[in-house]
Design a protein around this motif. Structure first.
Motif, mmCIF file in Angstrom:
data_model
loop_
_atom_site.group_PDB
_atom_site.id
_atom_site.type_symbol
_atom_site.label_atom_id
_atom_site.label_comp_id
_atom_site.label_asym_id
_atom_site.label_seq_id
_atom_site.Cartn_x
_atom_site.Cartn_y
_atom_site.Cartn_z
ATOM 1 N N ASP A 22 13.907 -15.076 -4.920
ATOM 2 C CA ASP A 22 14.949 -15.657 -5.775
ATOM 3 C C ASP A 22 16.283 -15.726 -5.038
ATOM 4 O O ASP A 22 17.002 -16.721 -5.121
ATOM 5 N N VAL A 49 11.126 -7.931 2.089
ATOM 6 C CA VAL A 49 10.308 -7.300 1.053
ATOM 7 C C VAL A 49 9.869 -5.918 1.519
ATOM 8 O O VAL A 49 9.968 -4.935 0.769
ATOM 9 N N VAL A 93 10.521 -2.289 -0.252
ATOM 10 C CA VAL A 93 9.412 -1.429 -0.653
ATOM 11 C C VAL A 93 9.567 -0.050 -0.022
ATOM 12 O O VAL A 93 9.372 0.977 -0.681
ATOM 13 N N THR A 121 11.442 0.208 -3.962
ATOM 14 C CA THR A 121 11.268 -0.873 -4.933
ATOM 15 C C THR A 121 9.786 -1.228 -5.027
ATOM 16 O O THR A 121 9.074 -1.212 -4.025
ATOM 17 N N GLU A 122 9.327 -1.546 -6.236
ATOM 18 C CA GLU A 122 7.941 -1.973 -6.395
ATOM 19 C C GLU A 122 7.742 -3.301 -5.668
ATOM 20 O O GLU A 122 8.637 -4.145 -5.613
ATOM 21 N N TYR A 123 6.538 -3.496 -5.132
ATOM 22 C CA TYR A 123 6.239 -4.671 -4.327
ATOM 23 C C TYR A 123 6.518 -5.984 -5.064
ATOM 24 O O TYR A 123 7.193 -6.870 -4.537
ATOM 25 N N ALA A 124 6.024 -6.116 -6.290
ATOM 26 C CA ALA A 124 6.214 -7.361 -7.043
ATOM 27 C C ALA A 124 7.688 -7.639 -7.307
ATOM 28 O O ALA A 124 8.157 -8.779 -7.192
ATOM 29 N N GLN A 125 8.422 -6.586 -7.643
ATOM 30 C CA GLN A 125 9.857 -6.748 -7.892
ATOM 31 C C GLN A 125 10.578 -7.149 -6.605
ATOM 32 O O GLN A 125 11.456 -8.015 -6.615
ATOM 33 N N ALA A 126 10.218 -6.535 -5.492
ATOM 34 C CA ALA A 126 10.836 -6.869 -4.206
ATOM 35 C C ALA A 126 10.566 -8.327 -3.846
ATOM 36 O O ALA A 126 11.472 -9.041 -3.402
ATOM 37 N N CYS A 127 9.343 -8.776 -4.043
ATOM 38 C CA CYS A 127 8.996 -10.182 -3.768
ATOM 39 C C CYS A 127 9.853 -11.124 -4.597
ATOM 40 O O CYS A 127 10.396 -12.108 -4.077
ATOM 41 N N ASN A 128 9.974 -10.818 -5.890
ATOM 42 C CA ASN A 128 10.778 -11.667 -6.779
ATOM 43 C C ASN A 128 12.246 -11.677 -6.380
ATOM 44 O O ASN A 128 12.873 -12.733 -6.324
ATOM 45 N N GLU A 129 12.803 -10.503 -6.104
ATOM 46 C CA GLU A 129 14.224 -10.427 -5.749
ATOM 47 C C GLU A 129 14.536 -11.176 -4.455
ATOM 48 O O GLU A 129 15.514 -11.923 -4.376
#
Length: 156
Positions: free
Chosen positions: A43, A24, A28, A32-40
């Motif tokens: 997942d 993550v 970042v 990449t935005e933090y929330a998007q990085a966490c999700n990617e």
């Protein structure tokens, strides 16, 4: 073995968390935005995608439905991960134990790299394999709780 639950069982909560957080943070730093990085990352780790879970000290077995020409090494060990590449060693010990004295590649796979240092391959090659074992450096700590290893992390 894939899925966050399986990975947690395999290496423990703390080691998996450290691994995911590192990915993550890399994303970042790349913008990449933090929330998007966490999700990617979560997942991808849950789906067993190699880019998200490949790490040093892992053992991978070629999937039964994978063509041997596409993945010539049946069982490999990740010596090191650097960015989008991994250095792997051949672990086909049952075929020719003498070929693995150095932990490198067997002679028939020499085109993949140096026998003593392993082969440098793209991490995406691991998508043709299944993760079988993972011994992160956290396993070396006496307080590490790793269910698959039977450790509780208390007084060991």
């Amino acid at each position: 073995m894939t899925g966050l639950a399986s990975l947690t069982w395999l290496i423990g909560t703390q080691a998996l968390s450290d691994h995911i957080v590192a990915h993550v943070n890399e994303m970042v730093e790349a913008g990449t935005e933090y929330a998007q990085a966490c999700n990617e990352v979560t997942d991808a780790a849950d789906a067993g995608e190699a880019w998200a879970i490949a790490a040093t000290r892992q053992t991978w077995d070629r999937r039964p439905d994978t063509d041997e020409d596409d993945a010539p090494i049946r069982r490999l060990y990740v010596l090191e991960r650097t960015g989008n590449t991994v250095v792997v060693a051949d672990l086909d010990l049952d075929e020719d134990p003498q070929a693995n004295r150095t932990g490198g590649l067997q002679p028939q796979h020499s085109r993949l790299g140096n026998e003593e240092q392993g082969a440098v391959v793209d991490v995406e090659l691991l998508n043709l394999y299944d993760l079988r074992a993972w011994n992160p450096f956290e396993h070396l700590l006496p307080t590490a709780a790793v269910p698959a290893a039977g450790t509780t992390g208390v007084g060991e």
